[in-house]
Design a protein around this motif. Structure first.
Motif, PDB file in Angstrom:
ATOM      1  N   SER A   1       4.725   5.278   6.704  1.00  0.00           N
ATOM      2  CA  SER A   1       4.645   4.577   5.428  1.00  0.00           C
ATOM      3  C   SER A   1       4.401   5.598   4.326  1.00  0.00           C
ATOM      4  O   SER A   1       4.472   6.812   4.573  1.00  0.00           O
ATOM      5  CB  SER A   1       3.514   3.552   5.485  1.00  0.00           C
ATOM      6  N   TYR A   2       4.101   5.105   3.135  1.00  0.00           N
ATOM      7  CA  TYR A   2       3.825   6.034   2.045  1.00  0.00           C
ATOM      8  C   TYR A   2       2.604   5.585   1.257  1.00  0.00           C
ATOM      9  O   TYR A   2       2.521   4.429   0.831  1.00  0.00           O
ATOM     10  CB  TYR A   2       5.026   6.123   1.080  1.00  0.00           C
ATOM     11  N   PHE A   3       1.636   6.463   1.103  1.00  0.00           N
ATOM     12  CA  PHE A   3       0.548   6.311   0.138  1.00  0.00           C
ATOM     13  C   PHE A   3       0.412   7.667  -0.549  1.00  0.00           C
ATOM     14  O   PHE A   3       0.513   8.697   0.127  1.00  0.00           O
ATOM     15  CB  PHE A   3      -0.781   5.955   0.827  1.00  0.00           C
ATOM     16  N   PRO A   4       0.174   7.674  -1.844  1.00  0.00           N
ATOM     17  CA  PRO A   4       0.085   8.974  -2.545  1.00  0.00           C
ATOM     18  C   PRO A   4      -1.097   9.806  -2.054  1.00  0.00           C
ATOM     19  O   PRO A   4      -1.066  11.034  -2.150  1.00  0.00           O
ATOM     20  CB  PRO A   4      -0.121   8.575  -4.012  1.00  0.00           C
ATOM     21  N   PHE A   5      -2.124   9.153  -1.536  1.00  0.00           N
ATOM     22  CA  PHE A   5      -3.359   9.877  -1.190  1.00  0.00           C
ATOM     23  C   PHE A   5      -3.426  10.319   0.258  1.00  0.00           C
ATOM     24  O   PHE A   5      -4.401  10.925   0.679  1.00  0.00           O
ATOM     25  CB  PHE A   5      -4.599   9.043  -1.546  1.00  0.00           C
ATOM     26  N   THR A   6      -2.411   9.978   1.057  1.00  0.00           N
ATOM     27  CA  THR A   6      -2.412  10.434   2.452  1.00  0.00           C
ATOM     28  C   THR A   6      -1.049  11.028   2.803  1.00  0.00           C
ATOM     29  O   THR A   6      -0.013  10.606   2.281  1.00  0.00           O
ATOM     30  CB  THR A   6      -2.724   9.258   3.419  1.00  0.00           C
ATOM     31  N   GLU A   7      -1.079  11.999   3.690  1.00  0.00           N
ATOM     32  CA  GLU A   7       0.170  12.598   4.173  1.00  0.00           C
ATOM     33  C   GLU A   7      -0.068  13.233   5.537  1.00  0.00           C
ATOM     34  O   GLU A   7      -0.897  14.146   5.625  1.00  0.00           O
ATOM     35  CB  GLU A   7       0.653  13.645   3.153  1.00  0.00           C
ATOM     36  N   PRO A   8       0.534  12.817   6.601  1.00  0.00           N
ATOM     37  CA  PRO A   8       1.430  11.658   6.652  1.00  0.00           C
ATOM     38  C   PRO A   8       0.663  10.349   6.496  1.00  0.00           C
ATOM     39  O   PRO A   8      -0.542  10.295   6.669  1.00  0.00           O
ATOM     40  CB  PRO A   8       2.029  11.770   8.056  1.00  0.00           C
ATOM     41  N   SER A   9       1.426   9.281   6.180  1.00  0.00           N
ATOM     42  CA  SER A   9       0.834   7.949   6.022  1.00  0.00           C
ATOM     43  C   SER A   9       1.449   7.000   7.047  1.00  0.00           C
ATOM     44  O   SER A   9       2.583   7.209   7.477  1.00  0.00           O
ATOM     45  CB  SER A   9       1.111   7.391   4.629  1.00  0.00           C
ATOM     46  N   ALA A  10       0.684   5.987   7.360  1.00  0.00           N
ATOM     47  CA  ALA A  10       1.203   5.011   8.324  1.00  0.00           C
ATOM     48  C   ALA A  10       0.628   3.635   8.035  1.00  0.00           C
ATOM     49  O   ALA A  10      -0.399   3.500   7.356  1.00  0.00           O
ATOM     50  CB  ALA A  10       0.826   5.438   9.743  1.00  0.00           C
ATOM     51  N   GLU A  11       1.324   2.635   8.541  1.00  0.00           N
ATOM     52  CA  GLU A  11       0.752   1.294   8.562  1.00  0.00           C
ATOM     53  C   GLU A  11       0.554   0.932  10.014  1.00  0.00           C
ATOM     54  O   GLU A  11       1.376   1.287  10.866  1.00  0.00           O
ATOM     55  CB  GLU A  11       1.678   0.298   7.868  1.00  0.00           C
ATOM     56  N   MET A  12      -0.560   0.264  10.281  1.00  0.00           N
ATOM     57  CA  MET A  12      -0.842  -0.074  11.675  1.00  0.00           C
ATOM     58  C   MET A  12      -0.659  -1.571  11.887  1.00  0.00           C
ATOM     59  O   MET A  12      -1.150  -2.383  11.114  1.00  0.00           O
ATOM     60  CB  MET A  12      -2.265   0.330  12.059  1.00  0.00           C
ATOM     61  N   ASP A  13       0.052  -1.900  12.947  1.00  0.00           N
ATOM     62  CA  ASP A  13       0.236  -3.304  13.341  1.00  0.00           C
ATOM     63  C   ASP A  13      -0.552  -3.559  14.608  1.00  0.00           C
ATOM     64  O   ASP A  13      -0.761  -2.651  15.420  1.00  0.00           O
ATOM     65  CB  ASP A  13       1.718  -3.583  13.678  1.00  0.00           C
ATOM     66  N   ILE A  14      -0.949  -4.805  14.794  1.00  0.00           N
ATOM     67  CA  ILE A  14      -1.511  -5.199  16.090  1.00  0.00           C
ATOM     68  C   ILE A  14      -0.590  -6.251  16.699  1.00  0.00           C
ATOM     69  O   ILE A  14       0.122  -6.960  15.971  1.00  0.00           O
ATOM     70  CB  ILE A  14      -2.948  -5.767  15.974  1.00  0.00           C
ATOM     71  N   SER A  15      -0.621  -6.344  18.016  1.00  0.00           N
ATOM     72  CA  SER A  15       0.210  -7.361  18.661  1.00  0.00           C
ATOM     73  C   SER A  15      -0.304  -8.732  18.228  1.00  0.00           C
ATOM     74  O   SER A  15      -1.513  -8.942  18.066  1.00  0.00           O
ATOM     75  CB  SER A  15       0.131  -7.211  20.178  1.00  0.00           C
ATOM     76  N   CYS A  16       0.609  -9.670  18.018  1.00  0.00           N
ATOM     77  CA  CYS A  16       0.239 -10.980  17.461  1.00  0.00           C
ATOM     78  C   CYS A  16      -0.737 -11.706  18.390  1.00  0.00           C
ATOM     79  O   CYS A  16      -0.475 -11.881  19.585  1.00  0.00           O
ATOM     80  CB  CYS A  16       1.480 -11.834  17.235  1.00  0.00           C
ATOM     81  N   LEU A  17      -1.845 -12.131  17.780  1.00  0.00           N
ATOM     82  CA  LEU A  17      -2.904 -12.761  18.577  1.00  0.00           C
ATOM     83  C   LEU A  17      -2.540 -14.168  18.997  1.00  0.00           C
ATOM     84  O   LEU A  17      -3.057 -14.708  19.970  1.00  0.00           O
ATOM     85  CB  LEU A  17      -4.193 -12.832  17.755  1.00  0.00           C
ATOM     86  N   LEU A  18      -1.617 -14.765  18.248  1.00  0.00           N
ATOM     87  CA  LEU A  18      -1.297 -16.163  18.517  1.00  0.00           C
ATOM     88  C   LEU A  18      -0.266 -16.299  19.629  1.00  0.00           C
ATOM     89  O   LEU A  18      -0.412 -17.093  20.541  1.00  0.00           O
ATOM     90  CB  LEU A  18      -0.768 -16.834  17.253  1.00  0.00           C
ATOM     91  N   CYS A  19       0.817 -15.501  19.552  1.00  0.00           N
ATOM     92  CA  CYS A  19       1.902 -15.694  20.514  1.00  0.00           C
ATOM     93  C   CYS A  19       1.929 -14.548  21.544  1.00  0.00           C
ATOM     94  O   CYS A  19       2.788 -14.544  22.428  1.00  0.00           O
ATOM     95  CB  CYS A  19       3.227 -15.771  19.782  1.00  0.00           C
ATOM     96  N   HIS A  20       1.002 -13.604  21.416  1.00  0.00           N
ATOM     97  CA  HIS A  20       0.931 -12.457  22.321  1.00  0.00           C
ATOM     98  C   HIS A  20       2.275 -11.731  22.443  1.00  0.00           C
ATOM     99  O   HIS A  20       2.709 -11.363  23.529  1.00  0.00           O
ATOM    100  CB  HIS A  20       0.419 -12.869  23.715  1.00  0.00           C
TER     101      HIS A  20
END
Ligand code: PHE
Length: 343
Positions: free
Chosen positions: A248-267
């Motif tokens: 991902s991109y954030f000006p204040f971090t390099e490298p940047s990332a977004e973290m996902d979790i596996s869906c709690l509802l449908c697994h």
């Protein structure tokens, strides 16, 4: 006969001089005069011994007496009915007690406390800072100089009195203030309220809550970040949860990332919450940009660090399956009292 009449007169005087003070005294009177073995009954029993020629007049006297005895009883009974019976205690101890209604913690506070407690166990301290912030701490120090296009990512409320002041758009301002203190290593989380000029809807609000984290030391790596966040989500959502990182991109971090979790509802099978992808994004993160370290007086050749930030509302909505962000700020007790406090 004479004797009986005298006796009746004596009873009459007695009754007329009486005023039973309470229900108990009245009952004593009733038993004495009107009871099954009472005086009135007994006097009627005397009828047999009265000579036939006197039966009529004696009967009349006896009836008068009976009416007096009964009439007085009724009179006193209605008189006493308005008063509380003295024998009964003033407080009825058998009634259920009057309890004060118990409040409950706001779901946002519950989840914030839970997040804080998990990071505390990993050695993070809690840091707090101002909600009204200057441009430098909210933007410039974080590698977002004036006119940087990424400032548009966060619609900002500015203060009329001084355009250099604004309502912080993230709690990263607290991270800047911690770095400025110059004491290393730093390992803090920054929970707090943030503001963005967004149209209020089920998914967005003009204010919400974040927890951001910052760890700066020698040789901090992306692997440390991953492991910390993995521990965190397992503690919060259970051991079975999976994570994935997307660039991902954030000006204040390099490298940047977004973290996902596996869906709690449908697994992972796919549902509305995860938009049929099996994954739900919960936070942004990355390695602190060397410019940010420099802006805050830290030598980027010696130190590295990671940072992450998450919205508490989003996590609370996932955890409790809440589908409208506005519920958090409507103060509807029927909504709020559903959350039991374990923290
Ligand atoms: N400050 C970012 C935001 O509010 C979140 C973030 C923090 C992202 C730290 C990366 C690293 O959106």
């Amino acid at each position: 006969m004479e004797q009986l009449l005298e006796q009746i007169n004596a009873y009459k005087t007695e009754i007329e001089s009486l005023t039973p003070a309470d229900a108990a005294a009245l009952e004593t009177y009733r038993i004495r005069f009107l009871g099954a073995k009472g005086i009135v009954k007994a006097l009627f029993g005397e009828m047999k011994q009265v000579p036939n020629e006197s039966k009529k007049s004696f009967g009349a006297v006896l009836n008068d007496f009976k009416q007096l005895a009964e009439g007085k009883y009724e009179e006193w009974k209605t008189g006493l009915a308005g008063q509380p019976a003295e024998a009964a205690p003033a407080v009825d101890f058998t009634l259920p007690g009057a309890t004060d209604p118990m409040g409950s913690r706001h779901p946002i506070s519950l989840v914030r406390n839970e997040i804080v407690s998990i990071f505390r166990r990993l050695g993070f301290a809690v840091a707090e800072g101002p909600e009204i912030e200057d441009d430098f701490h909210n933007f410039t120090a974080l590698n977002l100089p004036e006119h940087h296009p990424a400032r548009d990512m966060q619609d900002t409320f500015y203060l009329h009195r001084n355009p250099d002041w604004l309502l912080r758009t993230h709690t990263s301002n607290v991270q800047v203030r911690e770095m400025e203190k110059g004491k290393l290593p730093i390992r803090v989380i920054c929970p707090g309220r943030v503001y963005r000029n967004e149209t209020i809807s089920a998914r967005a609000h003009c204010f919400f809550h974040q927890v951001e984290g910052l760890y700066i030391d020698e040789q901090v790596s992306f692997a440390d970040l991953k492991q910390t966040l993995y521990f965190f989500v397992q503690e919060l959502f259970g051991q079975d949860v999976k994570i994935r990182f997307r660039p991902s991109y954030f000006p204040f971090t390099e490298p940047s990332a977004e973290m996902d979790i596996s869906c709690l509802l449908c697994h992972g099978k796919g549902c509305n919450v995860c938009k049929h992808t099996g994954w739900v994004e919960i936070l942004g993160c990355g390695m602190v940009h060397p410019h940010v370290l420099e802006n805050c007086g830290i030598d980027p050749n010696k130190y590295t660090g990671y940072a992450f930030g998450m919205g508490i509302e989003r996590i609370t909505m996932l955890k409790y399956q809440i589908n409208d962000l506005r519920l958090f700020s409507e103060n509807d007790v029927r909504f709020l009292e559903q959350f039991s406090a374990s923290f």
